[in-house]
Design a protein around this motif. Structure first.
Motif, mmCIF file in Angstrom:
data_model
loop_
_atom_site.group_PDB
_atom_site.id
_atom_site.type_symbol
_atom_site.label_atom_id
_atom_site.label_comp_id
_atom_site.label_asym_id
_atom_site.label_seq_id
_atom_site.Cartn_x
_atom_site.Cartn_y
_atom_site.Cartn_z
ATOM 1 N N LEU A 1 -0.940 7.343 -23.452
ATOM 2 C CA LEU A 1 -1.338 6.859 -22.130
ATOM 3 C C LEU A 1 -2.549 5.933 -22.228
ATOM 4 O O LEU A 1 -2.598 4.883 -21.567
ATOM 5 C CB LEU A 1 -1.645 8.048 -21.227
ATOM 6 C CG LEU A 1 -1.953 7.736 -19.756
ATOM 7 C CD1 LEU A 1 -0.778 7.014 -19.113
ATOM 8 C CD2 LEU A 1 -2.264 9.015 -18.996
ATOM 9 N N ALA A 2 -3.506 6.290 -23.067
ATOM 10 C CA ALA A 2 -4.689 5.451 -23.236
ATOM 11 C C ALA A 2 -4.330 4.110 -23.863
ATOM 12 O O ALA A 2 -4.858 3.060 -23.455
ATOM 13 C CB ALA A 2 -5.735 6.176 -24.086
ATOM 14 N N VAL B 1 -4.937 -3.236 -19.109
ATOM 15 C CA VAL B 1 -6.256 -3.713 -18.679
ATOM 16 C C VAL B 1 -6.627 -5.004 -19.400
ATOM 17 O O VAL B 1 -7.124 -5.961 -18.782
ATOM 18 C CB VAL B 1 -7.316 -2.623 -18.929
ATOM 19 C CG1 VAL B 1 -8.721 -3.181 -18.702
ATOM 20 C CG2 VAL B 1 -7.081 -1.428 -18.020
ATOM 21 N N SER B 2 -6.373 -5.058 -20.711
ATOM 22 C CA SER B 2 -6.677 -6.266 -21.475
ATOM 23 C C SER B 2 -5.874 -7.452 -20.958
ATOM 24 O O SER B 2 -6.404 -8.563 -20.792
ATOM 25 C CB SER B 2 -6.393 -6.026 -22.961
ATOM 26 O OG SER B 2 -6.580 -7.213 -23.706
ATOM 27 N N ALA B 3 -4.589 -7.227 -20.675
ATOM 28 C CA ALA B 3 -3.744 -8.310 -20.174
ATOM 29 C C ALA B 3 -4.172 -8.748 -18.776
ATOM 30 O O ALA B 3 -4.155 -9.944 -18.450
ATOM 31 C CB ALA B 3 -2.285 -7.865 -20.172
ATOM 32 N N LEU C 1 0.365 -5.013 -8.662
ATOM 33 C CA LEU C 1 -0.511 -4.089 -9.390
ATOM 34 C C LEU C 1 0.094 -2.685 -9.420
ATOM 35 O O LEU C 1 -0.008 -1.977 -10.433
ATOM 36 C CB LEU C 1 -1.892 -4.059 -8.735
ATOM 37 C CG LEU C 1 -2.731 -5.342 -8.890
ATOM 38 C CD1 LEU C 1 -4.032 -5.208 -8.116
ATOM 39 C CD2 LEU C 1 -3.017 -5.631 -10.359
ATOM 40 N N LEU C 2 0.705 -2.261 -8.324
ATOM 41 C CA LEU C 2 1.367 -0.960 -8.313
ATOM 42 C C LEU C 2 2.518 -0.930 -9.313
ATOM 43 O O LEU C 2 2.724 0.074 -10.010
ATOM 44 C CB LEU C 2 1.876 -0.647 -6.908
ATOM 45 C CG LEU C 2 0.801 -0.406 -5.838
ATOM 46 C CD1 LEU C 2 1.453 -0.174 -4.475
ATOM 47 C CD2 LEU C 2 -0.067 0.784 -6.207
ATOM 48 N N ARG C 3 3.252 -2.007 -9.403
ATOM 49 C CA ARG C 3 4.359 -2.065 -10.366
ATOM 50 C C ARG C 3 3.838 -2.075 -11.796
ATOM 51 O O ARG C 3 4.484 -1.547 -12.704
ATOM 52 C CB ARG C 3 5.227 -3.292 -10.088
ATOM 53 C CG ARG C 3 5.995 -3.199 -8.769
ATOM 54 C CD ARG C 3 6.740 -4.482 -8.446
ATOM 55 N NE ARG C 3 7.396 -4.379 -7.150
ATOM 56 C CZ ARG C 3 8.724 -4.236 -6.975
ATOM 57 N NH1 ARG C 3 9.520 -4.176 -8.030
ATOM 58 N NH2 ARG C 3 9.241 -4.162 -5.766
ATOM 59 N N ILE C 4 2.673 -2.662 -12.012
ATOM 60 C CA ILE C 4 2.066 -2.606 -13.342
ATOM 61 C C ILE C 4 1.753 -1.160 -13.710
ATOM 62 O O ILE C 4 1.958 -0.728 -14.847
ATOM 63 C CB ILE C 4 0.797 -3.471 -13.388
ATOM 64 C CG1 ILE C 4 1.173 -4.955 -13.349
ATOM 65 C CG2 ILE C 4 -0.030 -3.171 -14.627
ATOM 66 C CD1 ILE C 4 -0.022 -5.883 -13.250
ATOM 67 N N GLY C 5 1.274 -0.390 -12.738
ATOM 68 C CA GLY C 5 1.037 1.028 -12.986
ATOM 69 C C GLY C 5 2.304 1.768 -13.361
ATOM 70 O O GLY C 5 2.296 2.639 -14.249
ATOM 71 N N VAL C 6 3.417 1.425 -12.707
ATOM 72 C CA VAL C 6 4.706 2.040 -13.047
ATOM 73 C C VAL C 6 5.099 1.691 -14.479
ATOM 74 O O VAL C 6 5.583 2.542 -15.242
ATOM 75 C CB VAL C 6 5.791 1.585 -12.051
ATOM 76 C CG1 VAL C 6 7.172 2.058 -12.499
ATOM 77 C CG2 VAL C 6 5.493 2.112 -10.651
ATOM 78 N N VAL C 7 4.885 0.439 -14.865
ATOM 79 C CA VAL C 7 5.216 0.010 -16.231
ATOM 80 C C VAL C 7 4.383 0.767 -17.255
ATOM 81 O O VAL C 7 4.895 1.200 -18.299
ATOM 82 C CB VAL C 7 5.010 -1.515 -16.374
ATOM 83 C CG1 VAL C 7 5.124 -1.947 -17.832
ATOM 84 C CG2 VAL C 7 6.021 -2.267 -15.530
ATOM 85 N N VAL C 8 3.096 0.945 -16.959
ATOM 86 C CA VAL C 8 2.221 1.667 -17.885
ATOM 87 C C VAL C 8 2.714 3.099 -18.084
ATOM 88 O O VAL C 8 2.803 3.594 -19.214
ATOM 89 C CB VAL C 8 0.767 1.651 -17.376
ATOM 90 C CG1 VAL C 8 -0.101 2.615 -18.174
ATOM 91 C CG2 VAL C 8 0.196 0.238 -17.461
ATOM 92 N N LEU C 9 3.042 3.775 -16.995
ATOM 93 C CA LEU C 9 3.502 5.156 -17.091
ATOM 94 C C LEU C 9 4.846 5.240 -17.822
ATOM 95 O O LEU C 9 5.064 6.151 -18.633
ATOM 96 C CB LEU C 9 3.616 5.765 -15.695
ATOM 97 C CG LEU C 9 2.292 5.951 -14.940
ATOM 98 C CD1 LEU C 9 2.562 6.489 -13.543
ATOM 99 C CD2 LEU C 9 1.364 6.884 -15.697
#
Length: 316
Positions: free
Chosen positions: A168-169, A176-178, A205-213
């Protein structure tokens, strides 16, 4: 003063002295009978013990120079991709994810995962997960860890939880870097999805959170595979190499049309399903099948790791 008077004075002084001596002996006996503060302090419960063990494991993972170096590479790759697109861009914002970076910096986050999911992120996770058990055995510290009252099952769960936290990290660091690089190098505004629909930047931004998870879940599934391999050897480099080879072979098989029948059972086939977050509406069915595949890998290889580790003769 006569001797009678002296005797009377001494006899009158003795009772207080005797009482004081009795009081001192009573206090001594009470002190011996009273349990110490350490004895009455309750032993830490299993949840607290596991939490402390997990916190220690996470601290060791994120303090290790090798892991910090790999995280540094993960942070640098999106910057390199952004600079390359910025230098080579001619203003063409094509329909692909890479082509849209020049028109919107938020797309750099999705492009970073497209570039890093095939090998960079898997390699990083394989190093941490493959070293989880085999590294302790190679250093001769595994037996000392098992002396603690955590037990083998709890220790294995802590090791895997540490891998999940690292996954996750790592994925969050890439995002965050991107994001920072995209904000600095490119304009930011409404995002045009792969399906042609335009959404506000806040929704992006919400969709980016979905991609991260989703990406973290895929890497956690690989972590379960590498952890299972780690229980089979006392050489961490062997566990890491085996995990990376499995990833490469899986990707090669996914690219061969003649073996398309096995594609649904390959872990790497579902890593790219995060692009469902770039469609309107989001492709929850495809991403849901990917999450189901990840859960199946965690269950199968986690069970194998547990069976192997709990029955293994620890000699190192």
């Amino acid at each position: 003063m006569s001797m009678g008077e002296n005797g009377t004075a001494v006899s009158e002084a003795l009772p207080p002295a005797r009482e004081e001596a009795r009081a001192v002996r009573r206090e001594v006996r009470l002190g011996e009978e009273r349990p110490s503060a350490a004895a009455v302090r309750p032993a830490p419960g299993p949840v607290r013990h596991i939490t402390r063990l997990l916190a220690s494991e996470i601290g060791l993972t994120f303090r290790r120079p090798r892991n910090l170096a790999m995280l540094g590479v993960l942070a640098v790759v999106p910057v390199v991709v952004g600079i390359a697109v910025r230098v080579a861009s001619d203003g063409d914002a094509g329909g692909s994810i890479i082509g849209q970076i020049a028109g919107n910096g938020l797309m750099l986050t999705f492009a970073a995962f497209v570039v890093m999911m095939p090998i960079v992120l898997p390699l990083t996770v394989s190093v941490v997960a493959g070293d989880a058990i085999a590294g302790e055995a190679a250093q001769g510290t595994l037996r000392y860890l098992l002396v603690a009252p955590a037990g083998r099952t709890r220790l294995l769960l802590v090791k895997y939880a540490n891998v999940v936290v690292f996954c996750l990290a790592a994925c969050a660091l890439v995002a965050v870097s991107a994001l920072v690089t995209g904000l600095v190098l490119f304009p930011v505004g409404p995002v045009t999805l792969l399906s042609g629909t335009t959404i506000p930047a806040a929704d992006a931004l919400l969709r980016i959170g979905v991609v991260v998870l989703y990406a973290a879940a895929g890497m956690a599934a690989l972590g379960a595979v590498a952890l299972a391999v780690s229980t089979l050897t006392e050489a961490p480099i062997g566990a890491v190499a085996t995990s990376v080879v499995l990833v490469v072979v899986s990707q090669v098989l996914s690219a061969i049309p003649q073996v398309a029948a096995v594609r649904p059972v390959l872990l790497t086939s579902w890593w790219g399903a995060f692009d469902g977050a770039l469609r309107a509406p989001m492709a929850f069915d495809e991403m849901g099948r990917g999450l189901f595949a990840f859960a199946a890998y965690v269950l199968v290889f986690g069970s194998f790791a547990w069976s192997r580790f709990t029955s293994k003769d620890i000699t190192a």
